[in-house]
Design a protein around this motif. Structure first.
Motif, PDB file in Angstrom:
ATOM      1  N   GLN A 181      35.166  30.847  54.093  1.00  0.00           N
ATOM      2  CA  GLN A 181      35.247  31.940  54.403  1.00  0.00           C
ATOM      3  C   GLN A 181      36.570  32.247  52.964  1.00  0.00           C
ATOM      4  O   GLN A 181      36.762  33.319  52.868  1.00  0.00           O
ATOM      5  N   VAL A 182      36.682  31.263  52.332  1.00  0.00           N
ATOM      6  CA  VAL A 182      37.985  31.436  50.714  1.00  0.00           C
ATOM      7  C   VAL A 182      36.866  32.898  49.866  1.00  0.00           C
ATOM      8  O   VAL A 182      37.067  33.959  50.215  1.00  0.00           O
ATOM      9  N   LEU A 183      35.431  33.210  50.121  1.00  0.00           N
ATOM     10  CA  LEU A 183      34.461  33.807  49.216  1.00  0.00           C
ATOM     11  C   LEU A 183      34.853  35.097  50.125  1.00  0.00           C
ATOM     12  O   LEU A 183      35.436  36.177  49.787  1.00  0.00           O
ATOM     13  N   TRP A 184      34.566  34.831  51.880  1.00  0.00           N
ATOM     14  CA  TRP A 184      34.723  36.466  53.123  1.00  0.00           C
ATOM     15  C   TRP A 184      36.468  37.164  52.630  1.00  0.00           C
ATOM     16  O   TRP A 184      36.296  38.205  52.599  1.00  0.00           O
ATOM     17  N   GLN A 185      36.717  36.490  52.579  1.00  0.00           N
ATOM     18  CA  GLN A 185      38.792  36.294  52.717  1.00  0.00           C
ATOM     19  C   GLN A 185      38.864  37.097  51.251  1.00  0.00           C
ATOM     20  O   GLN A 185      39.579  38.453  51.267  1.00  0.00           O
ATOM     21  N   VAL A 186      37.852  36.371  49.770  1.00  0.00           N
ATOM     22  CA  VAL A 186      38.939  37.263  48.765  1.00  0.00           C
ATOM     23  C   VAL A 186      38.588  39.336  48.759  1.00  0.00           C
ATOM     24  O   VAL A 186      38.931  39.853  48.308  1.00  0.00           O
ATOM     25  N   VAL A 187      36.745  39.105  49.373  1.00  0.00           N
ATOM     26  CA  VAL A 187      35.898  40.314  49.452  1.00  0.00           C
ATOM     27  C   VAL A 187      36.837  41.089  50.334  1.00  0.00           C
ATOM     28  O   VAL A 187      36.315  42.461  49.962  1.00  0.00           O
ATOM     29  N   ASN A 243      36.193  40.970  31.251  1.00  0.00           N
ATOM     30  CA  ASN A 243      37.349  40.475  31.542  1.00  0.00           C
ATOM     31  C   ASN A 243      36.981  39.778  32.402  1.00  0.00           C
ATOM     32  O   ASN A 243      37.624  39.549  33.568  1.00  0.00           O
ATOM     33  N   PHE A 244      36.850  37.914  31.183  1.00  0.00           N
ATOM     34  CA  PHE A 244      36.828  36.984  32.027  1.00  0.00           C
ATOM     35  C   PHE A 244      38.443  36.348  32.079  1.00  0.00           C
ATOM     36  O   PHE A 244      39.413  36.266  31.271  1.00  0.00           O
ATOM     37  N   ILE A 245      38.301  35.805  33.235  1.00  0.00           N
ATOM     38  CA  ILE A 245      39.440  35.481  34.075  1.00  0.00           C
ATOM     39  C   ILE A 245      39.383  33.972  34.378  1.00  0.00           C
ATOM     40  O   ILE A 245      38.290  33.760  35.257  1.00  0.00           O
ATOM     41  N   HIS A 246      40.628  32.895  34.053  1.00  0.00           N
ATOM     42  CA  HIS A 246      40.603  31.424  34.207  1.00  0.00           C
ATOM     43  C   HIS A 246      41.621  31.409  35.370  1.00  0.00           C
ATOM     44  O   HIS A 246      42.803  31.608  35.870  1.00  0.00           O
ATOM     45  N   GLY A 247      40.592  31.213  36.561  1.00  0.00           N
ATOM     46  CA  GLY A 247      41.597  31.071  38.501  1.00  0.00           C
ATOM     47  C   GLY A 247      40.847  30.781  39.068  1.00  0.00           C
ATOM     48  O   GLY A 247      40.002  30.922  39.369  1.00  0.00           O
ATOM     49  N   LYS A 248      41.607  30.226  40.487  1.00  0.00           N
ATOM     50  CA  LYS A 248      40.869  29.648  41.162  1.00  0.00           C
ATOM     51  C   LYS A 248      41.147  30.227  42.580  1.00  0.00           C
ATOM     52  O   LYS A 248      42.287  30.808  42.408  1.00  0.00           O
ATOM     53  N   LEU A 249      39.393  30.759  42.880  1.00  0.00           N
ATOM     54  CA  LEU A 249      39.898  31.309  44.590  1.00  0.00           C
ATOM     55  C   LEU A 249      40.357  30.796  45.625  1.00  0.00           C
ATOM     56  O   LEU A 249      39.594  30.039  45.683  1.00  0.00           O
ATOM     57  N   PRO A 250      41.071  31.106  46.410  1.00  0.00           N
ATOM     58  CA  PRO A 250      41.673  32.768  46.470  1.00  0.00           C
ATOM     59  C   PRO A 250      43.202  32.669  46.091  1.00  0.00           C
ATOM     60  O   PRO A 250      44.311  33.642  46.324  1.00  0.00           O
TER      61      PRO A 250
END
Ligand SMILES: C[S@@+](CC[C@H](N)C(=O)[O-])C[C@H]1O[C@@H](n2cnc3c(N)ncnc32)[C@H](O)[C@@H]1O
Length: 219
Positions: free
Chosen positions: A129-135, A97-104
């Motif tokens: 920290q955007v990546l690590w907080q999403v994780v 499932n491909f999702i278009h969306g910006k993190l976070p």
């Protein structure tokens, strides 16, 4: 050498095609081999999340390597996601499932995932920290986490030497992106500091002259 940011999203049409058609066979197949060794569970059927999936080459490889997994794959670039959607084989369609969306900012379909992976997103983020907080948000006890990225060389000369070694056969736009990505990447020491700041118990390992592999199991 100081970090030099590159544009966060890859949404230029020419850049997307050059990236999607580049030869990433070696690093991407090695990444999947590492994931297989890391998961080490025949028949693994967890829910998987690919962060910053780009045109989806790794998402598709993961889907083939883990035939019992369902995968959500997200990217902030619409042309990247469109490329991914248009490249799914019919047999993978029900699981990928491909999702278009910006993190976070984008909410993901599942509350928690059993495995979260990402390749080459970290160096695009102004704030790592955007990546690590999403994780952290989407993991639970036992979630496998695996992130691969580039390492910033000590000097621009060293970055240019890596282009000479690995990318001279690639189109100019891709060579330029690779150079900018090396300058935007983090050092192993900086990534260890990020782990401490995020409170994530992940191991940070340099695995080649230009790649770092960050992995572990959420507690
Ligand atoms: C170098 S590409 C890597 C693509 C893919 N993971 C691969 O290994 O082929 C980095 C991707 O991260 C995406 N990206 C950057 N920042 C993002 C964000 N905040 N949220 C979602 N995607 C992002 C970019 O649009 C780009 O497609």
């Amino acid at each position: 050498m100081q970090r030099v940011l590159e544009p966060e999203l890859m949404d230029d049409a020419e850049q997307v095609v050059a990236y999607a058609e580049a030869d990433f066979e070696k690093p991407h197949s090695e990444f999947i081999q590492r994931l297989k060794a890391f998961v080490n569970e025949p028949g693994f059927s967890g829910k998987a999340l690919d962060l910053g999936c780009g045109p989806g080459d790794i998402s598709r490889r993961f889907a083939r390597a883990f035939p019992f997994c369902k995968i959500d794959a997200i990217d902030g670039s619409k042309p990247m996601i469109d490329y991914g959607v248009n490249s799914i084989d019919a047999e993978l369609q029900s699981r990928l499932n491909f999702i278009h969306g910006k993190l976070p900012d984008t909410e993901l379909p599942e509350l928690r995932y059993h495995i979260i992976f990402s390749n080459s997103l970290l160096h695009h983020l102004p704030d790592p920290q955007v990546l690590w907080q999403v994780v952290k948000t989407y993991s639970t006890s036992g979630t496998r986490i695996a992130v691969m990225d580039l390492i910033r060389p000590d000097t621009t000369e060293m970055a240019k030497a890596l282009i000479e070694t690995y990318a001279t056969k690639e189109p100019e736009i891709l060579q330029r992106d690779f150079y900018c990505s090396l300058l935007a990447a983090f050092t192993v020491e900086e990534i260890n500091d990020q782990m401490a700041q995020a409170g994530l118990p992940l191991t940070v390992e340099q695995i080649s002259d230009r790649h770092v592999f960050i992995s572990g199991i959420a507690s």
